[in-house]
Every structure is written in structure tokens, then in C-alpha cells.
Design an enzyme around this catalytic site. Sequence first.
Site, PDB file in Angstrom:
ATOM      1  N   GLY B  31       0.807  -1.022   0.001  1.00  0.00           N
ATOM      2  CA  GLY B  31      -0.059   0.206   0.203  1.00  0.00           C
ATOM      3  C   GLY B  31       0.968   1.122  -0.177  1.00  0.00           C
ATOM      4  O   GLY B  31       2.010   1.033  -0.055  1.00  0.00           O
ATOM      5  N   ASP B  34       2.498   5.505   4.701  1.00  0.00           N
ATOM      6  CA  ASP B  34       1.484   5.967   5.715  1.00  0.00           C
ATOM      7  C   ASP B  34       0.018   5.267   5.545  1.00  0.00           C
ATOM      8  O   ASP B  34      -0.630   5.862   6.594  1.00  0.00           O
ATOM      9  CB  ASP B  34       1.237   7.696   5.717  1.00  0.00           C
ATOM     10  CG  ASP B  34       2.689   8.310   5.810  1.00  0.00           C
ATOM     11  OD1 ASP B  34       3.646   7.661   6.338  1.00  0.00           O
ATOM     12  OD2 ASP B  34       2.799   9.409   5.304  1.00  0.00           O
ATOM     13  N   ASP B  35      -0.023   4.301   4.909  1.00  0.00           N
ATOM     14  CA  ASP B  35      -1.323   3.771   5.077  1.00  0.00           C
ATOM     15  C   ASP B  35      -1.400   2.900   6.202  1.00  0.00           C
ATOM     16  O   ASP B  35      -2.549   2.502   6.581  1.00  0.00           O
ATOM     17  CB  ASP B  35      -1.514   2.842   3.723  1.00  0.00           C
ATOM     18  CG  ASP B  35      -1.928   3.676   2.489  1.00  0.00           C
ATOM     19  OD1 ASP B  35      -2.319   4.852   2.799  1.00  0.00           O
ATOM     20  OD2 ASP B  35      -2.022   3.018   1.581  1.00  0.00           O
ATOM     21  N   SER B  38       2.999  -1.028   8.634  1.00  0.00           N
ATOM     22  CA  SER B  38       3.760  -1.436   9.622  1.00  0.00           C
ATOM     23  C   SER B  38       2.788  -1.487  10.962  1.00  0.00           C
ATOM     24  O   SER B  38       2.887  -2.262  11.827  1.00  0.00           O
ATOM     25  CB  SER B  38       4.974  -0.676   9.920  1.00  0.00           C
ATOM     26  OG  SER B  38       5.773  -0.543   9.116  1.00  0.00           O
ATOM     27  N   THR B 111       6.088  -4.932   2.934  1.00  0.00           N
ATOM     28  CA  THR B 111       6.834  -4.390   1.701  1.00  0.00           C
ATOM     29  C   THR B 111       6.797  -2.765   1.868  1.00  0.00           C
ATOM     30  O   THR B 111       5.728  -2.409   2.232  1.00  0.00           O
ATOM     31  CB  THR B 111       6.518  -4.976   0.407  1.00  0.00           C
ATOM     32  OG1 THR B 111       4.949  -4.726   0.422  1.00  0.00           O
ATOM     33  CG2 THR B 111       6.819  -6.303   0.321  1.00  0.00           C
ATOM     34  N   ASN B 165      -8.029   0.670   5.994  1.00  0.00           N
ATOM     35  CA  ASN B 165      -7.328   1.120   7.261  1.00  0.00           C
ATOM     36  C   ASN B 165      -7.829   2.784   7.520  1.00  0.00           C
ATOM     37  O   ASN B 165      -8.310   3.476   6.955  1.00  0.00           O
ATOM     38  CB  ASN B 165      -5.991   0.963   7.199  1.00  0.00           C
ATOM     39  CG  ASN B 165      -5.444   0.918   8.670  1.00  0.00           C
ATOM     40  OD1 ASN B 165      -6.042   0.715   9.635  1.00  0.00           O
ATOM     41  ND2 ASN B 165      -4.183   1.179   8.721  1.00  0.00           N
ATOM     42  N   GLY B 467      50.076   8.788 -36.852  1.00  0.00           N
ATOM     43  CA  GLY B 467      51.311   9.525 -36.413  1.00  0.00           C
ATOM     44  C   GLY B 467      52.477   8.970 -37.375  1.00  0.00           C
ATOM     45  O   GLY B 467      52.016   8.077 -37.999  1.00  0.00           O
ATOM     46  N   GLY B 472      55.195   4.968 -32.120  1.00  0.00           N
ATOM     47  CA  GLY B 472      54.804   4.240 -31.198  1.00  0.00           C
ATOM     48  C   GLY B 472      53.185   3.863 -31.250  1.00  0.00           C
ATOM     49  O   GLY B 472      52.600   3.326 -30.334  1.00  0.00           O
ATOM     50  N   SER B 541      48.306   7.394 -41.961  1.00  0.00           N
ATOM     51  CA  SER B 541      47.375   7.988 -42.416  1.00  0.00           C
ATOM     52  C   SER B 541      47.391   9.452 -42.226  1.00  0.00           C
ATOM     53  O   SER B 541      47.115  10.120 -41.212  1.00  0.00           O
ATOM     54  CB  SER B 541      45.916   7.766 -41.719  1.00  0.00           C
ATOM     55  OG  SER B 541      46.308   7.569 -39.985  1.00  0.00           O
TER      56      SER B 541
END
Lengths: 301, 628
Positions: B31, B34-35, B38, B111, B165, B467, B472, B541
Site C-alpha cells: 500500500g 502512511d497507510d 507496519s 513491503t 485502514n 602518427g 609508437g 594515415s
Amino acid sequence: MTNRLTHLQTLEAESIEIFREVAASFERPVMMYSIGKDSSVLLHLARKAFFPSKIPFPLLHVDTTFKFKEMIAFRDQTAEDYGFDLISHTNADGVRDGINPFDHGSSRYTDIMKTAALRQALSAGRYDAAIGGARRDEEKSRAKERVFSHRNAAHAWDPKNQRPELWRTFNTRLNPGESMRVFPISNWTELDVWTYIYAENIPIVPLYFAKSRPVVDRSGTLVMVDDERLPLGPGEQPRLEMVRFRTLGCYPLTGAIRSTAADLPSIIMEMQASRTSEREGRLIDSDSAASMEKKKQEGYF
Amino acid sequence: MTLAIATPDTSLDLWLAQQTEKSLLRFLTCGSVDDGKSTLIGRLLYDSQLILDDQLASLKKESHNRTVGDEGIDFSLLVDGLAAEREQGITIDVAYRFFSTDKRKFIVADTPGHEQYTRNMATGASNADLALLLVDARKGLLTQTRRHSFILSLVGVKHVVLVVNKIDLVEYSQEVFDRTEADYRVFAQNLGFQTFAAVPVSALRGDNILTSSERMSWFKGSPLVPYLESIEVARDKADLPLRFPVQWVNRPNLDFRGFSGTLASGEVKVGDEVLVAASRKPAKIARIVTMDGDLTRAAAGQAITLVLDREVDISRGDVLAHPQAVPEFSNQFQAKLIWMNESPAFQGRSYLLKIGAQTVPATITDIKFRTNVNTLEQAAANKLDLNEVGTVTFATDRAIAFDSYAQNALTGGFILIDRLSNATLGAGTIEFGLRRAQNLTYQNFDVNKQVRAGMKGQEPQIVWFTGLSGSGKSTIANLLEKRLTAEGRHCYILDGDNVRHGLNKDLGFTEAARVENIRRVAEVARLMADAGLIVLVSFISPFEKERRLAREIAGDIRFTEVYVDTSLKVAESRDPKGLYAKARRGEIKNFTGIDSPFEAPLTPEVVLHGGEYEPPALADQLYDWLKI
């Protein structure tokens, strides 16, 4: 035959499934063996899970050196009877420094001889899964813990970052260094444990049964004088009383209760009638409301 | 309600027998915030006298300054477990609670109501037989009520109790209750619930919890707890077809080979013929082994070990079934997916999929649509964010055995696991298989760049090194390739050595040939990236135009131009192949830097200073920049 399983049969089957998942999914599992009644149930379930094979992993006992003598005797006898591989670990540094609950206080003693010792043993064994007997009904923060509870490389629990756990499909995967704590009897209550012990006739440490034992009364807590290391106050004299223990641990930190319950039905009866929760006898929990959660984040089981 | 405590007139043995005979009901409470979820659970624990003296004492102390009932207790304190929750005053994770009456043991999943914790609600719902859906009588149905109802339906909860509730705060109004119930019935008619009941309660004051409230004589239904004690929810899993997922192969010695697992559904008897779902190999059940002795038959929910009458190749993940009712066996299926992670689900991504004891790599081949969990409307989507629900198709690396979730939750529900972090990312419920494995034509499955990339778990791309000769480039590309490969990436290096000698051996060094050289290399790089690879191209390139061409050919593929900026002096002093010396002697014509220019890139993504740092440091710099 009826197809409907009773709640104990359902709980048993689910626990067995969890044990098998551990054996199938991890490289180096270990089972924590604390010698208490929950450990006795855990051991019984493990034997059932793998029968006719032997339990395919060792049992680890963290010996703080202050366990009841009867616990150690029961442990060794049980290991012999069932032929499992038993590893006993003691924090050698703590022994060297003479760490004890009297001079160093229960909290520091527990940190060193229990929490640190456990971490040492788990690291030394490079265990990737440690099976424990914790139940969700024991304590508030445990009510939210997963069956397969993830630990980071420092063995710590992050309660805000737990893996969602759906159906019975457990995510057992780990990255290097991480580990899993696994709680096969998460959904059992204390009453379930006792009725199962009764129904399955599982051996438990005799300390759970009432007997005449030498105790001293320390502001309402009955401490058993299990050996000569317990310092007695001036004028303090051990007295023989009919007592038993609801929970077992280190004898100086475990309060006995006055009782005449000398067999399982009487224990269950007494437990149902009593109005005090199980963990009250364990002194480590009473520090602060969130102490267990903190301890778990630090690696306490 | 009688309590789970022995009374003097029941004999102890009888009472103990009763304890072992109870059935089990798992339910969840959900729910909005605050419904009073718990508070309701706290009330259930309190009324079933499971709150012990020491808990009660600390509770009364903590209830100071909070909303309390007639008992002076804030019941929600009993169940709000984690310290963070106590600080914020909200429930953020699933908490499990236990209570029992003389008829039943109850496992309650408490939950959370917050939207960002919807994943936890789905988690709680996955194991529940029934749901208590709370609404605040003052507020009626909220967005979250609808969302939670949809998730219940998605996860297959068949029994729902609407708990209206705080009815005390609307003066126990029948009108409010009737309207709320009617609203909900309209909303829920298509959600597939098998039973539905509505109860007006005050969890705080205990109205209609254990017994009918005198303050609501208009309510003729059952109070909450008696309803929970009597409702029949056992969808008899034993009546479904046999599904035995092999969890662990039990081999204590050479003489015993058993297959351990829990019967997901159905019934198995000694002598039954069974098939392995994957191989269709038949065998008969020789023994059903347990530590309590062999059984002649076993039913859904029992953890057993099966011994077969012959040698059959069976391993963990295999599913045994009766030949007349085998599960689907396929590597493609459609499913509903609940996403549970901050990083979204994408089409083409590859995950680990765990269903029963089977774990396989799986790719989302298509996100067909996303369902708005508040309105149930469907909309096109190319990803699923945290707490979103979508209908998707999957392809697994190998075929798996499954049923539709509607038929069998244990063989039709799966989780998705991240291949790198191992986090649980989402949960799915299979709707149907898209293709039977014996049917070799692929349907509804476009193999494309995303899918191939997803299977490799990487973003395909081109890293283009430019390069001078000797700067490298190849050394750095090699180091980068090693590091990426060590991390499980799939790379390939294209350079002059492996291209000029084969693909481009017909090309010389004229300007036209150089352009064609680069064009071909760029096309090959694009194909390789399309195949899912990370392509490292190491070519001098020298001309900006060629490099731009390569970038254009790459199209929407990620293209990183890396300029290895090493001075001619340094490059010439290295001269690994003796080419500068030859060029100086005039033995090579058109050599870049000597008698042919190098156009330094104008807008490279990365510049590596070859004269200043060693190649390993440069490779690390590049690795950090790329964030592959």
C-alpha cells in the site's frame, strides 16, 4: 498420502534446497557451527540435504576459549558421530594478549574473540560462502536480511544495497574477494526450531535442560561458574540451583534461567509461557537499539 | 482466536502434535506510504501475543511522542527494522515477520510503499500466496494502490484482501468503505485475482482485526485474522505436470548416482517413466531417496533425491518431466520484465539469466512495449528504467526448459544478473516460447549490431591511431589490446603489417593508392565493429582528408582519432625497421616525414605525447579516456 505439506515439512524442504544450492554454486563453502540448538537443526538439515553423501563442506567453530565445557564435549562427540570435517578457530592474537570478558569488557572481548576471529577464519579458509543459523524472527535488522546475503571483500553487509531475492531463485554469483552469508533457516521461528527438534529427535547440548548447576547471581543474571577463570566478588559464593539455558555462548556472558524443565516438551511448554525474548540473555544486544545492525555491517554474523 | 499456547485442558502431546500439523500461509502487505502497514503487522503480532515483555517495555519507551493506540504503543516501531528507516520513519526494504494461530503459521512480507522501492514489493510478492492491500480510508485509491495491484497481478498473486485502514478517522463510515470497495472492484476486474475481499479496520485501535468490531455493526464480512486463517489458497501444485529441476548431482561413491532437487510441481512415483527436457532421453524412477528412508512417491514441495534405472547424462539445471507433459524447450521467449536497477535495460544487452537451477547468457532481442504501472497503458520503448515494467523478447545462448509463468511460477520466473557486477538487475515472468528448439527457423529475431554487441557485453568502436612511422602507434595499440582482452573485451588490431600483405597487396604508394588503402581499411574496420568488435587501427594515415573519410565510413559507430604526437627527431632516432635510414639514402620514395608531408590532425579526440612518456603510460592514458 495427502499432498499438503505441514509448515514444518515446508520449512525443512526449503532449507534443504538452500543447502543444495550452496553446494552446487560455490567453490569453498563452510558451515558455521556454534553448537547451539539452531546449529543442531542446521546440521540435521545439512545431513538430510546431501544424504547419502556426506556434508560436502567443513563445519567451522569459532572457539572464544570461554565456551561452556559441555558445549565443546558435545561438539567433539557430534563430529565423531556424524563424521563431518570440523575446523575450530581461535584468535591467537587475542589469546596472546589474554583477552577475556572480565578485564576487557564484553564488547571488546566479543569484537576480538568472536567478530575478528570469524573474519580471520573466513579469510584464512578463503571461503566464498558461509552458512549460518540466523533466523529472521530473532531481531529487527535480521528480519530484512536475505537468505543469500552478499558481503563485500571486507566481509561487511550493506543493508541498503541488498540484492532483490525472488521466488527461490537465488543469485549466488560473486566477484573476486566477495563472499556470501547464507541462512537456510531464515524463515523458522524459535517455536519451529523447538518443535522440529522434538519431532525429529535431534540431539542438543544438555545445557538446555534443567539441572542443578553452580551459579552466581549478578544483578538478576545467573552466571554459571563453569571453571575457575570466573572472578568471584568479595563474599560471592557459587550456589547450586536448578537452571537451564535458553541460548548458549560464552559462559560468562550467558545468563541461565531458573527452571525445572528437564525434557523437550517441558522446555517448549516453558518457552511458550515465558514472556521474555530469546536474545535478552545475550549481553551484546542490549547496548543500543541498532547495535546488531552495526555489528553486522562490521562482519559479525 | 485461540493462541498458540497450550492451555491446561489440552494435553501437551496433543498440543505438540497440533504444532506440527499446522499449515503455512505466506502473505504480503502493501500500500502507500502512511497507510499503516507496519502498524497493522505490529497489531497482528501484538494481538497474537507474540510481543514479549522486554520488547513491550522498550516499545513503550520508544513510543513517546508518536501516534499511539489505546495500548499506548506505536506498533510500527515493532517492525521498522533498519536504523535508516527509524530515522526517516519509512519502510524501505522487505521485512519478514512471523506469527501463528492454532490453525496456521503465517509468514508476512512487509513491503515498502515508496515508488523507488517497487522492486522490493515485487520481491515480497514473488513468494506470497495472498496480499493485504492497504488503503487509507480518508484517501481512497491512490496511484500507488493501482501500481501495487498491477505488480501483484504481474507476479501472479491470486488472492487479495483490500484493507481499508484508519476507518476510525472517518467515523467508521460505511459509505466511505462501500465507495472504496466499489472503486477497487472496478479497477481490479481485469487483474486476474481469484478471490477478493474487503475489510474495514483500524490497525491502531484493533477494530475488525481478531473479532468483529462493535463500532462497525454494519460490516457483515469476516474480520481480518479469521479470514486469513480460513482462506484456501493452495493452488494444488501437485496437480500440475511433474517438474523436477535437478539442483545437485549426488554421488557419494561409484555405486550411487542420484539427482537431488525440490519437486517444483506434480507428483513422482517409483516406476514412473521420465524424460530429460533437454535431451529427451527417457529413464524410469528406480528410487526416491531421503535420509528418513526411501519413498514410493513424492509431491510438489518435497526435497528428494531421485535414482534412475539407467545411466543418463544429467547435470544441474536439467529438468525431469513425464513424457506426456514436457516443459517448453527453446532459446527464445517473450516475457514481462520488472527492472530493478539504476542502470536501464537496453535492447541488445546481454545478461545472465537464472531460471530454476539453469543459468545462461541471454540477450534482450526486442523491447516490445513498456506498460505504465499506474495507468496500465502500453507505450513504445527502447529501454526500461528502474521500477519500469516492459514486455520483451529474449534469446538465450542455449535452449532452456521452462513453462509459462501463469502455468507454473517456479519454472516460469527468472532473474537477470549483471555479467560484470553480478548484481540482480531484474525479474521476469515468461509468457510463451517464441520457437521450439526442434524448429530451426528463427522468428522475430533481428540479428543486428546491438544484439551482437550485447552478446559480447561491449560497445563496438573504432580507435584510429595516426602518427609518424616509429611514433609508437602499434606498440600502444598492442598494450591497449592486451589490457582490454584481459578484461574480457573482444578486440582486433588492423595495421600495415596485416593489411598491406593481403587485402591491400595490390596497392602501391601513389596518392590514389593511399586513399584506396585507407578506404579499404576503414570499410574493414566498420564491418568488424558491426560484428561487435573493438577495432584498433594503426596506420600512419598522414592526410586529414583520408582520416575524415575513415570517420565518415564509420557512420554511427564510435570513432576515436588518436594522434600519437612524436617528433620526427625522436621517431627517426628509434627507426625500428631501418626505414628512415633507407629514406634518407633515397632508397624509399614518398616516405612520410622525409619527402612526403604529415598533416597533424586538427581535431583529434586524443593526443598522446610520444616523446615524453613511455608507451605503457600512454596506453593507460588512452584506456582511461576511452572508458570502454
